[in-house]
Design a protein around this motif. Sequence first.
Motif, PDB file in Angstrom:
ATOM      1  N   SER A 189      23.540 -22.535   0.676  1.00  0.00           N
ATOM      2  CA  SER A 189      24.154 -21.217   0.834  1.00  0.00           C
ATOM      3  C   SER A 189      25.385 -21.263   1.724  1.00  0.00           C
ATOM      4  O   SER A 189      25.689 -22.264   2.372  1.00  0.00           O
TER       5      SER A 189
ATOM      6  N   LEU B 155      17.792 -25.070  -9.542  1.00  0.00           N
ATOM      7  CA  LEU B 155      19.034 -25.794  -9.808  1.00  0.00           C
ATOM      8  C   LEU B 155      18.834 -27.279  -9.531  1.00  0.00           C
ATOM      9  O   LEU B 155      18.200 -27.645  -8.537  1.00  0.00           O
TER      10      LEU B 155
ATOM     11  N   CYS C 192      20.885 -19.426 -13.128  1.00  0.00           N
ATOM     12  CA  CYS C 192      20.158 -20.669 -12.824  1.00  0.00           C
ATOM     13  C   CYS C 192      18.721 -20.529 -13.301  1.00  0.00           C
ATOM     14  O   CYS C 192      18.494 -20.088 -14.417  1.00  0.00           O
TER      15      CYS C 192
ATOM     16  N   TYR D 140      20.552 -16.029  -9.979  1.00  0.00           N
ATOM     17  CA  TYR D 140      21.967 -16.311 -10.210  1.00  0.00           C
ATOM     18  C   TYR D 140      22.546 -16.943  -8.949  1.00  0.00           C
ATOM     19  O   TYR D 140      22.151 -16.590  -7.831  1.00  0.00           O
ATOM     20  N   TYR D 141      23.484 -17.867  -9.155  1.00  0.00           N
ATOM     21  CA  TYR D 141      24.174 -18.432  -7.988  1.00  0.00           C
ATOM     22  C   TYR D 141      25.534 -17.764  -7.854  1.00  0.00           C
ATOM     23  O   TYR D 141      26.396 -17.881  -8.726  1.00  0.00           O
ATOM     24  N   CYS D 142      25.698 -17.019  -6.753  1.00  0.00           N
ATOM     25  CA  CYS D 142      26.975 -16.375  -6.447  1.00  0.00           C
ATOM     26  C   CYS D 142      27.819 -17.383  -5.667  1.00  0.00           C
ATOM     27  O   CYS D 142      27.460 -17.763  -4.547  1.00  0.00           O
ATOM     28  N   HIS D 143      28.918 -17.827  -6.232  1.00  0.00           N
ATOM     29  CA  HIS D 143      29.684 -18.907  -5.620  1.00  0.00           C
ATOM     30  C   HIS D 143      31.011 -18.433  -5.031  1.00  0.00           C
ATOM     31  O   HIS D 143      31.865 -19.256  -4.682  1.00  0.00           O
TER      32      HIS D 143
ATOM     33  N   PRO E 215      28.399 -17.656  -0.688  1.00  0.00           N
ATOM     34  CA  PRO E 215      27.581 -18.261  -1.737  1.00  0.00           C
ATOM     35  C   PRO E 215      26.084 -18.208  -1.430  1.00  0.00           C
ATOM     36  O   PRO E 215      25.669 -18.235  -0.269  1.00  0.00           O
TER      37      PRO E 215
ATOM     38  N   PHE F 190      21.867 -17.730  -3.629  1.00  0.00           N
ATOM     39  CA  PHE F 190      21.100 -17.330  -4.809  1.00  0.00           C
ATOM     40  C   PHE F 190      20.738 -15.851  -4.742  1.00  0.00           C
ATOM     41  O   PHE F 190      20.298 -15.358  -3.701  1.00  0.00           O
TER      42      PHE F 190
END
Length: 429
Positions: free
Chosen positions: A234, A304, A328, A400-403, A407, A409
Amino acid sequence: MSRPLNVGTSATSATRSTVSSQPGMSIGEFKEHIRNQIATSTAQSVAQLGESVLEDLNQLVHLILQQDFSLAVEEKLAAIFPTLYKLYVAADIPRNMRTRRFINKGGLVISPDHCVNTIKDAKRVYCFIKGVHQQISHMASDGQPVRIAYPACGPFAPFVLPLLAYYSAIPNAPSCTFTFIDIQPGAVHALKFLLTTLGMSRLVEDTVCMDALEYTPTQPFDIVVLEAMQHGFSREAHLQLAMRFAHYLTPDGVLLPKKIVVGASLVNAQTEFVDQWHSETGNRFLRTQPKPAQAQRLFLGQLLALDIEQIRRWNKATDYAGDEPIPCGKVTLPTLPASQRPYTLIIHSTVSVCDGLDIAEYESGITHPLPDPQVCINYQPNSPEPGDLIVNSGDVLQFYYCHVGIPGFLPVKVTVTEPEPGSESEVAS
């Protein structure tokens, strides 16, 4: 403005000697004479610190390459840090550059003052140094120079700096060059000062102060050393940096770490984060989780598995080229045993730098599990807050991975509608 130099007893002695031996010296000449003596004394002390650090770093790498991870590695790193930190202070970086931290598009950018502590994270440093050396040695066996990039390197470049000391001291060192990139001016200033003081500049191709997410090399790299994450995979820009630098690897190039695996589990937070570490079965040095506590976890599933193949698949997919969250893993919440405390969702990870060089949970700051207290399973919170996710056993969560930004999950409840005959649909809520 830099803080005044604490000249200590050496300057005091110099003053007394000058006053007694040069009674006819003017005040201005006297001040200039003392300044010159202080400057000479300071330069000598920096050189002595540099010699001490070089020797310690060289010994550290010998220790790492000759044995498995042990208490001796942690003790050696703890012994090195104070002297290395003195060199960091001697770099005379303005305070605002040392303490600057901010959030950009890629995530949190931590301050140089905070970054210097990474070198004390023994298992992480051990695995990366050993893994980088193994990879360089393997690639250099064909006689061609190995080019290594280290984005987000920080002021100490802790996974590479000890190797530079080692390669500078041994005969027949592998032929390699390093490029360092960091967005923080204070970090780059400190690293350049260290490299010059320690006499390592000949191994450095470039040291660049810029956002690594905007960096474009003139030729590809054989190895990219990258670690820009916090626990639970993260907060920092690791994924974005990995996706960018994957474009700049040679066909046989390697991204280190080679694999990061992230999973989700349900735990009793009191047991997971407090009680188990008071048990006699817990190995506090290695921070290995006791087996009884592991058995109490309810593993939900893998979210992931990040390696170069996955990164290249995402780079080819136009859906993930922008800022949209990346879907993911998907998990189903189980029926929970009776408990006086609600279960807490945790995101946990392991990092494999190279084959056989793995950082397990709790063995490093980056592999401590990350709790998500806003996921409320089978209960209503007494004080609801924005962002709370109310779910129950049997519900399906899509992660979902917020990048972008911060950042991490994001779990989303999937509403399964009654299917028409021969069809099925799901809607995220």
